[in-house]
Design a protein around this motif. Structure first.
Motif, PDB file in Angstrom:
ATOM      1  N   GLU A  34       0.847  -1.294  -0.167  1.00  0.00           N
ATOM      2  CA  GLU A  34      -0.072  -0.104   0.132  1.00  0.00           C
ATOM      3  C   GLU A  34       0.890   1.256  -0.059  1.00  0.00           C
ATOM      4  O   GLU A  34       1.803   0.989   0.711  1.00  0.00           O
ATOM      5  CB  GLU A  34      -1.007   0.082   1.430  1.00  0.00           C
ATOM      6  CG  GLU A  34      -1.900   1.021   1.315  1.00  0.00           C
ATOM      7  CD  GLU A  34      -1.531   2.298   2.148  1.00  0.00           C
ATOM      8  OE1 GLU A  34      -2.011   3.260   1.814  1.00  0.00           O
ATOM      9  OE2 GLU A  34      -0.821   2.180   3.165  1.00  0.00           O
ATOM     10  N   TYR A  39      -3.534   0.867  -3.403  1.00  0.00           N
ATOM     11  CA  TYR A  39      -3.493  -0.751  -3.066  1.00  0.00           C
ATOM     12  C   TYR A  39      -3.015  -1.448  -4.196  1.00  0.00           C
ATOM     13  O   TYR A  39      -3.761  -1.510  -5.284  1.00  0.00           O
ATOM     14  CB  TYR A  39      -4.560  -1.219  -2.317  1.00  0.00           C
ATOM     15  CG  TYR A  39      -5.215  -0.486  -1.167  1.00  0.00           C
ATOM     16  CD1 TYR A  39      -4.589  -0.828   0.021  1.00  0.00           C
ATOM     17  CD2 TYR A  39      -5.915   0.743  -1.173  1.00  0.00           C
ATOM     18  CE1 TYR A  39      -5.009   0.009   1.147  1.00  0.00           C
ATOM     19  CE2 TYR A  39      -6.234   1.232  -0.324  1.00  0.00           C
ATOM     20  CZ  TYR A  39      -5.909   1.029   0.995  1.00  0.00           C
ATOM     21  OH  TYR A  39      -6.092   1.743   2.266  1.00  0.00           O
ATOM     22  N   GLU A  50      -5.714  -0.324  -6.925  1.00  0.00           N
ATOM     23  CA  GLU A  50      -7.007   0.037  -6.514  1.00  0.00           C
ATOM     24  C   GLU A  50      -6.897   1.113  -5.748  1.00  0.00           C
ATOM     25  O   GLU A  50      -5.902   1.236  -5.022  1.00  0.00           O
ATOM     26  CB  GLU A  50      -7.635  -1.107  -5.908  1.00  0.00           C
ATOM     27  CG  GLU A  50      -7.695  -2.316  -6.760  1.00  0.00           C
ATOM     28  CD  GLU A  50      -8.231  -3.426  -6.150  1.00  0.00           C
ATOM     29  OE1 GLU A  50      -9.175  -3.916  -6.421  1.00  0.00           O
ATOM     30  OE2 GLU A  50      -7.524  -3.818  -5.173  1.00  0.00           O
ATOM     31  N   MET A  51      -7.678   2.302  -6.000  1.00  0.00           N
ATOM     32  CA  MET A  51      -7.665   3.529  -5.157  1.00  0.00           C
ATOM     33  C   MET A  51      -9.092   3.567  -4.595  1.00  0.00           C
ATOM     34  O   MET A  51     -10.018   3.586  -5.413  1.00  0.00           O
ATOM     35  CB  MET A  51      -7.372   4.697  -5.981  1.00  0.00           C
ATOM     36  CG  MET A  51      -7.273   6.132  -5.371  1.00  0.00           C
ATOM     37  SD  MET A  51      -7.182   7.370  -6.620  1.00  0.00           S
ATOM     38  CE  MET A  51      -5.861   6.912  -7.764  1.00  0.00           C
ATOM     39  N   TYR A  52      -9.179   3.421  -3.407  1.00  0.00           N
ATOM     40  CA  TYR A  52     -10.489   3.584  -2.445  1.00  0.00           C
ATOM     41  C   TYR A  52     -10.492   4.860  -1.788  1.00  0.00           C
ATOM     42  O   TYR A  52      -9.647   5.385  -0.967  1.00  0.00           O
ATOM     43  CB  TYR A  52     -10.762   2.557  -1.675  1.00  0.00           C
ATOM     44  CG  TYR A  52     -10.750   1.250  -2.292  1.00  0.00           C
ATOM     45  CD1 TYR A  52     -11.796   0.833  -3.492  1.00  0.00           C
ATOM     46  CD2 TYR A  52      -9.954   0.189  -2.136  1.00  0.00           C
ATOM     47  CE1 TYR A  52     -11.850  -0.379  -3.937  1.00  0.00           C
ATOM     48  CE2 TYR A  52      -9.754  -1.032  -2.903  1.00  0.00           C
ATOM     49  CZ  TYR A  52     -10.779  -1.141  -3.684  1.00  0.00           C
ATOM     50  OH  TYR A  52     -10.646  -2.510  -4.160  1.00  0.00           O
ATOM     51  N   SER A  53     -11.367   5.968  -1.929  1.00  0.00           N
ATOM     52  CA  SER A  53     -11.684   7.091  -1.295  1.00  0.00           C
ATOM     53  C   SER A  53     -10.115   7.867  -0.985  1.00  0.00           C
ATOM     54  O   SER A  53     -10.055   8.161   0.085  1.00  0.00           O
ATOM     55  CB  SER A  53     -12.405   6.920  -0.055  1.00  0.00           C
ATOM     56  OG  SER A  53     -13.740   6.332  -0.453  1.00  0.00           O
ATOM     57  N   GLU A 120     -12.242  13.327  -2.853  1.00  0.00           N
ATOM     58  CA  GLU A 120     -11.735  11.838  -2.754  1.00  0.00           C
ATOM     59  C   GLU A 120     -11.652  11.286  -4.181  1.00  0.00           C
ATOM     60  O   GLU A 120     -12.857  11.487  -4.900  1.00  0.00           O
ATOM     61  CB  GLU A 120     -12.645  11.151  -1.863  1.00  0.00           C
ATOM     62  CG  GLU A 120     -12.364  11.634  -0.450  1.00  0.00           C
ATOM     63  CD  GLU A 120     -13.160  10.587   0.654  1.00  0.00           C
ATOM     64  OE1 GLU A 120     -14.155  10.034   0.288  1.00  0.00           O
ATOM     65  OE2 GLU A 120     -12.723  10.555   1.670  1.00  0.00           O
ATOM     66  N   ASN A 122     -11.570   7.362  -6.687  1.00  0.00           N
ATOM     67  CA  ASN A 122     -11.829   6.043  -6.718  1.00  0.00           C
ATOM     68  C   ASN A 122     -11.336   5.504  -8.120  1.00  0.00           C
ATOM     69  O   ASN A 122     -11.745   6.171  -8.885  1.00  0.00           O
ATOM     70  CB  ASN A 122     -13.252   5.483  -6.382  1.00  0.00           C
ATOM     71  CG  ASN A 122     -13.687   5.767  -4.630  1.00  0.00           C
ATOM     72  OD1 ASN A 122     -13.267   5.289  -3.773  1.00  0.00           O
ATOM     73  ND2 ASN A 122     -14.512   6.814  -4.857  1.00  0.00           N
ATOM     74  N   THR A 124      -9.449   1.959 -10.554  1.00  0.00           N
ATOM     75  CA  THR A 124      -8.830   0.667 -10.520  1.00  0.00           C
ATOM     76  C   THR A 124      -8.156   0.783 -11.905  1.00  0.00           C
ATOM     77  O   THR A 124      -8.720   1.023 -13.221  1.00  0.00           O
ATOM     78  CB  THR A 124      -9.759  -0.521 -10.702  1.00  0.00           C
ATOM     79  OG1 THR A 124     -10.489  -0.428  -9.326  1.00  0.00           O
ATOM     80  CG2 THR A 124      -8.892  -1.818 -10.555  1.00  0.00           C
TER      81      THR A 124
END
Length: 130
Positions: A34, A39, A50-53, A120, A122, A124
């Protein structure tokens, strides 16, 4: 090379004489890390990002936010560019996510998109490692 000796769906897998089962498994088993909200999962020569918030702040046209440095073993073969759309109240903005040749990951404005403020994101994407 192992990849030239493995056929997906084959009933028998042939390994070259110098390849152990452990090294064959290690070459395809997932490795994760990370980087400040990115991630990264590496499987063989492919990385899934992967990007979350992911929280960031931009100050108008051409501004960028430095996410961090992608670690060795996850670096893309070439520069990566991916469109990211964010929603800010009633407006959609198209931003860019990229990893430059020096392994640094950024999110930023496309010239005239002019997003100004905190938000933020999000997303992939995936790439082949160097």
């Amino acid at each position: 090379a192992l990849s030239s000796n493995v056929t997906l769906g084959a009933s028998d897998i042939k390994l070259s004489d110098d390849t152990t089962l452990q090294s064959a498994w290690d070459s395809i088993s997932p490795t994760t890390t990370e980087v400040n909200g990115l991630y990264l999962t590496r499987m063989g020569n492919i990385v899934i990002c992967e990007m979350y918030s992911l929280s960031f702040r931009l100050n108008g046209s051409w501004d960028t936010y430095h996410i961090g440095e992608v670690p060795d073993g996850f670096k893309p073969k070439r520069q990566i560019r991916q469109k990211v759309t964010i929603r800010d109240y009633d407006n959609d903005y198209s931003l860019a996510f990229w990893i430059n040749n020096a392994k640094h990951a950024y999110i930023g404005n496309f010239g005239g998109s002019g997003f100004n403020g905190s938000s933020e994101a999000n997303m992939t994407c995936c790439w082949e490692i160097a």
